[in-house]
Motif scaffolding. Structure first.
Motif, short mmCIF file in Angstrom:
data_model
loop_
_atom_site.label_atom_id
_atom_site.label_comp_id
_atom_site.label_asym_id
_atom_site.label_seq_id
_atom_site.Cartn_x
_atom_site.Cartn_y
_atom_site.Cartn_z
N GLU A 107 1.02 -0.97 -0.27
CA GLU A 107 -0.25 0.33 0.16
C GLU A 107 0.53 1.09 -0.91
N LEU A 108 1.96 1.13 0.49
CA LEU A 108 3.08 2.35 0.76
C LEU A 108 3.27 2.35 -0.81
N ALA A 109 3.75 1.78 -1.10
CA ALA A 109 4.36 1.93 -3.15
C ALA A 109 3.31 2.73 -3.59
N GLU A 110 1.84 1.63 -3.19
CA GLU A 110 0.72 2.18 -4.72
C GLU A 110 0.67 3.82 -3.82
N MET A 111 0.66 3.94 -2.88
CA MET A 111 0.34 5.52 -2.63
C MET A 111 1.56 6.16 -3.58
N ALA A 112 2.37 5.80 -4.11
CA ALA A 112 3.66 6.95 -4.33
C ALA A 112 3.18 6.82 -5.83
N VAL A 113 3.23 5.66 -6.39
CA VAL A 113 3.39 5.68 -7.37
C VAL A 113 1.96 5.33 -8.26
N PRO A 114 1.89 7.49 -9.57
CA PRO A 114 3.28 7.89 -9.90
C PRO A 114 3.33 8.86 -9.13
N ARG A 115 2.41 9.28 -8.05
CA ARG A 115 2.00 10.70 -7.22
C ARG A 115 3.88 11.51 -6.87
N LEU A 116 4.00 9.98 -5.90
CA LEU A 116 5.52 11.13 -6.09
C LEU A 116 6.84 10.32 -6.60
N ALA A 117 6.99 8.83 -6.83
CA ALA A 117 7.94 8.48 -7.49
C ALA A 117 7.21 6.96 -8.78
N ASP A 118 7.85 7.25 -9.58
CA ASP A 118 8.16 6.38 -11.02
C ASP A 118 7.63 4.70 -10.34
N PHE A 148 12.79 5.35 -3.56
CA PHE A 148 11.70 5.50 -4.61
C PHE A 148 12.50 6.53 -5.33
N TYR A 149 12.35 5.33 -6.94
CA TYR A 149 12.91 6.24 -7.72
C TYR A 149 11.91 6.46 -8.95
N ARG A 150 12.83 8.23 -9.68
CA ARG A 150 12.17 8.32 -11.19
C ARG A 150 12.99 8.36 -11.76
N ALA A 151 12.28 8.30 -13.45
CA ALA A 151 12.86 7.76 -14.39
C ALA A 151 11.98 8.45 -15.28
N GLN A 152 12.85 8.78 -16.63
CA GLN A 152 12.47 8.97 -18.28
C GLN A 152 12.62 10.41 -17.52
N ASP A 153 10.79 10.73 -18.03
CA ASP A 153 10.90 12.53 -18.55
C ASP A 153 11.11 13.29 -16.59
N SER A 154 10.64 12.44 -15.44
CA SER A 154 10.57 13.03 -14.36
C SER A 154 11.37 14.02 -14.04
N ALA A 155 11.04 15.20 -12.71
CA ALA A 155 11.99 15.98 -12.78
C ALA A 155 12.84 14.95 -11.58
N PRO A 156 14.12 15.25 -11.33
CA PRO A 156 15.33 14.29 -10.81
C PRO A 156 14.63 14.91 -9.17
N PHE A 157 14.01 14.43 -7.79
CA PHE A 157 13.90 14.22 -6.55
C PHE A 157 15.43 15.17 -5.83
N GLY A 158 13.91 16.40 -5.40
CA GLY A 158 14.54 17.50 -4.47
C GLY A 158 14.24 16.97 -3.13
N ASP A 159 14.76 17.98 -1.96
CA ASP A 159 14.49 17.81 -0.64
C ASP A 159 13.44 17.69 -0.38
N ASP A 160 12.48 18.67 -0.85
CA ASP A 160 10.57 18.63 -0.74
C ASP A 160 10.25 17.20 -0.87
N ASP A 161 11.31 16.59 -1.63
CA ASP A 161 9.88 15.03 -2.46
C ASP A 161 10.74 14.01 -0.61
N ARG A 162 12.08 14.38 -0.83
CA ARG A 162 12.57 13.76 0.25
C ARG A 162 12.36 13.92 1.74
N SER A 163 11.70 15.04 1.81
CA SER A 163 10.38 14.80 2.77
C SER A 163 9.26 14.09 3.26
#
Length: 940
Positions: free
Chosen positions: A396-407, A516-531
């Motif tokens: 459920e954690l993974a389902e919440m994060a994809v695609p709204r936070l990570a790919d 958490f990984y981002r791919a392709q056209d997604s912007a790189p993670f930042g500190d807000d994403d880390r928080s």
């Protein structure tokens, strides 16, 4: 704070540890984990301590945004440290030094060029372990002292460095670093550098406010808003944002308008959208691009209110206050008023326009992203932890994060946690538990594979320091690539480029790691994403720990219950048996079953259910099952046995009421079905106490549900139980079950019973096949109660293996009975037990004649053992005793006990039966029937 430096004359401390590290020695515990990880990454990057060359880039902007914000702060720091050997440096987000200040200006001439001249890049990939590089790698305040530096030439120095972030985007814009001789370290420097970085960040925010104020001025200068009393070109009346509240738009409506306005700003284009508010009111938002005199490009959002959406007061002028959205700073009010001389009500039914929001597209994106982060956290609170299953909660954690936070998201949990236990070494027994992403073909380790983490990986680092680790660019993350270079290249080739790895911590316990990984056209993670990832993982970790603790308790109770259930079925010839036990998902209950051989080749079939779930129910079930075994040894009738069991449950209830166990629920009651099948008569006697009746499958496949006296549940007391008898021809199947099989609040009982009968209606099924068919057809997908199923297919004892004789009440008739028994044993080929059988029957028949009442009858049953039974009409039971040498009698039952494998008494409606069993296989331990053995028996 204790400061450890590298200046150690005796050759110990960081200097000695560093030498061991460079020579591949063990340094565990000898240096901070932060420094050790940086050393390891430096080695993986191919750096050499004695050959560190920093790149020089002179083409930086000397008056950039960060420099303008930091210049007065650097001057104040230089004044504060005047006369001291302090070196103040400011780098950009890539580690290139932009500015330097010195407490003693002469230091600029005495220090090496890389320590005194701007333009050198101190990123960890070039300079190894140093203050600026480590602050960028760890993205937090860091210290490096003496020998902790990777480069040999820096080991006489210490430094404290902290990232400087853009308050709007959260992005690291640069690093502020204080350098000093290693013996000049002072814990107070942490406070100084934190305050200095905060002032720089505040000045960066003020720059953003000034830019937005310039945009507002450009908008006003364009003549879009006119002075009070002047109409617009299109005849619309202009209102201010503060007039929206007076016009009946509550705070929720205003929040909706502001959110949609921020979205329009983030798009950076001319557009118009209609927004429907509460009570059906409509507002059109219009975005208008604007450019300030200094070239700053932004967007202005106007609100056009329709019809009766707004009812302005014409005598009170409004103000179109330009709102700056997420940034700080006031905006000059813009005057606007109703048109004088307008007809009454004209403004009420027409339209009105007000300035709603001014901002830059980048700032609008930050505002939208911040709102979406809040929405994600709010939704995660409801969607993570819906079950008490460890693996499902992690999913459920993974389902919440994809695609709204990570790919992509991978989650690794220790095997111990999956079993419900605590892991002694979370890094040593990780198992890939979840892989979830926008595609299924990304080459991560598959679910179920063991994950052995290298100490340099971001996952291992986050498990050590307990903090999220951000790798904005995986292609340069040496520690991540070192884990598995081949797999890393495949992942990069699939477009994955950025990583956040977060430890799953709850109540001080390490439960695993989420990546958490981002791919392709997604912007790189930042500190807000880390928080955000840290917050998501923290919430999920608590749910995972709850599931782990439940799994542990559930496993313990289930293990207890399974240990109390039959481990194997006893050998008997009366029935062929198969069984199933399925525990409930939400907690183990108190269901049990049993198969108990009885005297006379009979067998007892038992199914019971203790009310409640958990440890207390399982323990009570064990006590009741033991009690049923003990009562069955007395050969009680089913109704009598249930009466004794009812008294026991009532006593347990009273004991609990007197001394309740902590955290346990009272034994409200229990149900039980007790059936005794006799293969010699093919009849079954049953009694039940609040339990569902059995199903009977006749040899032709017909299914019936016999009507049995219900009987009250166990524990109520005072009410009688009744028995019923049914004929079960050979090949019939008796199906006993607990109420968990048929009772469910989501299903109708009659419908379920119909499905049960349909699943049983097959004449050729074995008990095992019957169990499978019933479970497939009847058991619900999610078990809310335990399910117990016991299927017994009856067998009949052939008539030619049963012999019976009537005995006259005359001792002289015993000899004739012995002779008849000997002949029958010879017909059965049992001559080897004839002598023992004669002795047993002589004693039992003689006792029946002497102490019993007619009619007297003898029966032999050739089953797995040879069963000798003597019936009489008396209810007086014999008792075994040890006769003295001077006694003339009292040795008969002693002889029976010595010669028989087992013996006992059972009562019938018309008397009693004394029975004894002789073993037919003469196993080890059976009595020796030699003359020397018999000689040891006292004389009769």
């Amino acid at each position: 704070m204790a400061i450890v430096t590298g200046a150690d004359e005796v050759g110990t401390g960081p200097t000695r540890v560093r030498e061991r590290f460079l020579h591949n020695g063990s340094v565990e515990g000898g240096v901070r984990d932060l420094i050790l990880s940086s050393w390891q990454r430096s080695q993986l990057l191919g750096l050499s301590p004695d050959r560190i060359e920093l790149p020089y880039r002179p083409d930086f902007e000397p008056d950039g945004r960060l420099i303008r914000a930091a210049r007065p702060v650097l001057e104040r720091l230089a004044a504060r440290f005047a006369g001291s050997p302090m070196n103040v440096a400011l780098s950009d987000g890539a580690g290139m030094v932009l500015q330097r200040r010195f407490g003693d200006p002469s230091m600029a001439r005495s220090l090496p060029e890389f320590q005194s001249t701007p333009g050198f890049v101190f990123a960890e990939r070039y300079g190894g372990t140093n203050g600026i590089g480590l602050a960028l790698a760890e993205r937090r305040l860091c210290h490096v002292y003496g020998a902790e530096h990777f480069a040999e030439r820096s080991q006489t120095n210490g430094c404290t460095a902290i990232p400087v972030r853009d308050p709007l985007s959260g992005r690291i814009e640069g690093v502020l670093c204080l350098g000093f001789p290693s013996n000049y370290a002072d814990p107070a420097l942490d406070t100084v550098i934190r305050k200095a970085a905060a002032v720089i960040e505040r000045r960066l925010l003020q720059q953003s406010s000034a830019r937005e104020r310039a945009l507002l001025r450009a908008y006003l200068d364009s003549g879009r808003l006119v002075r009070s009393g002047e109409p617009t070109a299109d005849g619309q009346r202009l209102i201010g944002v503060d007039e929206l509240a007076r016009s009946g738009l509550d705070h929720r409506d205003q929040a909706v308008l502001t959110e949609r306005a921020a979205e329009l700003i983030s798009r950076a284009q001319r557009a118009a959208v209609e927004v429907t508010l509460s009570r059906g009111r409509r507002v059109t938002l219009v975005s208008r691009p604007v450019t300030s005199r200094s070239g700053v490009e932004g967007v202005v959002i106007e609100a056009v209110l329709h019809g009766d959406t707004v009812r302005p007061r014409l005598d009170v002028p409004g103000h179109a206050g330009g709102r700056l959205g997420p940034s700080e700073g006031a905006t000059p009010p813009v005057p606007a008023a109703g048109r004088p001389g307008a007809p009454a009500g004209a403004g009420e039914r027409g339209t009105a326009t007000g300035l709603l929001l001014v901002g830059e597209p980048g700032v609008g994106k930050y505002a939208v992203a911040a709102r979406r982060r809040l929405e994600l956290l709010s939704e995660a609170s409801a969607r993570i932890g819906t079950t008490l299953d460890v693996t499902r909660t992690a999913g459920e954690l993974a389902e919440m994060a994809v695609p709204r936070l990570a790919d992509y998201v991978t989650i690794d949990l220790p095997e111990a946690v999956l079993r419900g236990e605590e892991s002694a070494d979370p890094r040593g027994d990780l198992r890939r538990t979840v892989v979830h992403g926008i595609r299924d073909d990304c080459p991560f380790y598959p679910v179920g594979e063991r994950v052995d983490l290298s100490p340099t990986t971001p996952q291992a680092r986050c498990l050590v320091n307990g903090q999220a680790v951000l790798e904005p660019d995986l292609s340069t993350a040496a520690g991540w690539l070192a884990q598995d270079a081949e797999a890393g290249e495949r992942i990069l080739a699939a477009g994955v480029h950025s990583l956040i790895t977060v430890p799953l911590l709850a109540r001080g316990l390490v439960l695993g790691v989420a990546s958490f990984y981002r791919a392709q056209d997604s912007a790189p993670f930042g500190d807000d994403d880390r928080s955000l990832a840290q917050e998501l993982a923290t919430r999920a970790a608590v749910c995972i720990d709850n599931a782990r603790r439940y799994t542990r308790e559930h496993t313990m109770v289930l293990a207890l219950q399974r240990s109390l259930l039959p481990r194997g079925l006893p050998e008997q010839n009366a029935v062929e048996v198969a069984h199933r036990y399925l525990p409930a998902e939400s907690g183990v209950g108190g269901d049990w079953f049993d198969v108990i051989p009885l005297s006379g080749a009979r067998v007892a079939l038992v199914v019971g259910d203790v009310v409640g779930h958990g440890l207390h129910a399982a323990a009570t079930m064990g006590r009741l099952r033991t009690a049923v075994h003990n009562f069955s040894e007395l050969d009680l009738a089913p109704d009598e046995l249930l009466t004794h069991l009812d008294n026991l449950v009532g006593r347990l209830d009273r004991e609990h009421d007197t001394e309740p166990a902590a955290g346990s629920a009272g034994v409200i009651g229990a149900s039980c079905l007790y059936a005794v099948y006799d293969p010699t008569t093919q009849r079954c006697t049953l009694a039940r106490a609040g339990h569902p009746p059995p199903a009977v499958v006749h040899p032709d496949g017909t299914v019936t549900l016999p009507e049995l006296p219900a009987g009250p549940p166990l524990g109520l007391g005072g009410l009688p139980f009744e028995t019923a008898e049914i004929d079960l021809p050979e090949g019939s199947r008796l199906v006993l079950y607990s109420d968990g099989l048929i009772e469910d609040r989501h299903r109708d009982v009659d419908t379920v019973l119909g499905r049960l009968c349909g699943a049983l209606a097959d004449r050729d099924r074995s008990p095992e096949d019957t169990c499978r068919a019933v479970l497939d057809a009847v058991v619900p997908e999610h078990l809310v109660d335990d399910v117990t199923l016991l299927v017994a297919r009856t067998r009949a004892l052939p008539p030619d293996r049963i012999a019976a004789w009537d005995v006259p009440a005359d001792p002289a008739g015993v000899a004739g009975i012995r002779a008849a028994v000997t002949r029958r044993l010879s017909d059965w080929g049992l001559e080897e037990v004839a002598f023992v059988t004669e002795l047993l029957l002589s004693e039992l028949v003689t006792n029946a004649i002497r102490y019993g009442t007619e009619p007297i009858r003898v029966r032999l049953v050739h089953d797995r053992t040879l069963i000798c039974e003597v019936f009489d009409a008396s209810s007086t039971a014999p008792h075994l005793r040890h006769a003295a040498t001077t006694d003339e009698g009292g040795r008969g039952l002693f002889l029976v006990a010595q010669l028989a494998r087992a013996w006992g008494t059972r009562y019938t409606p018309r008397g009693k039966v004394i029975w004894a069993e002789c073993a037919l296989d003469s196993p080890a331990g059976e009595p020796d029937l030699s003359a020397s053995y018999l000689a040891d028996i006292p004389a009769i």
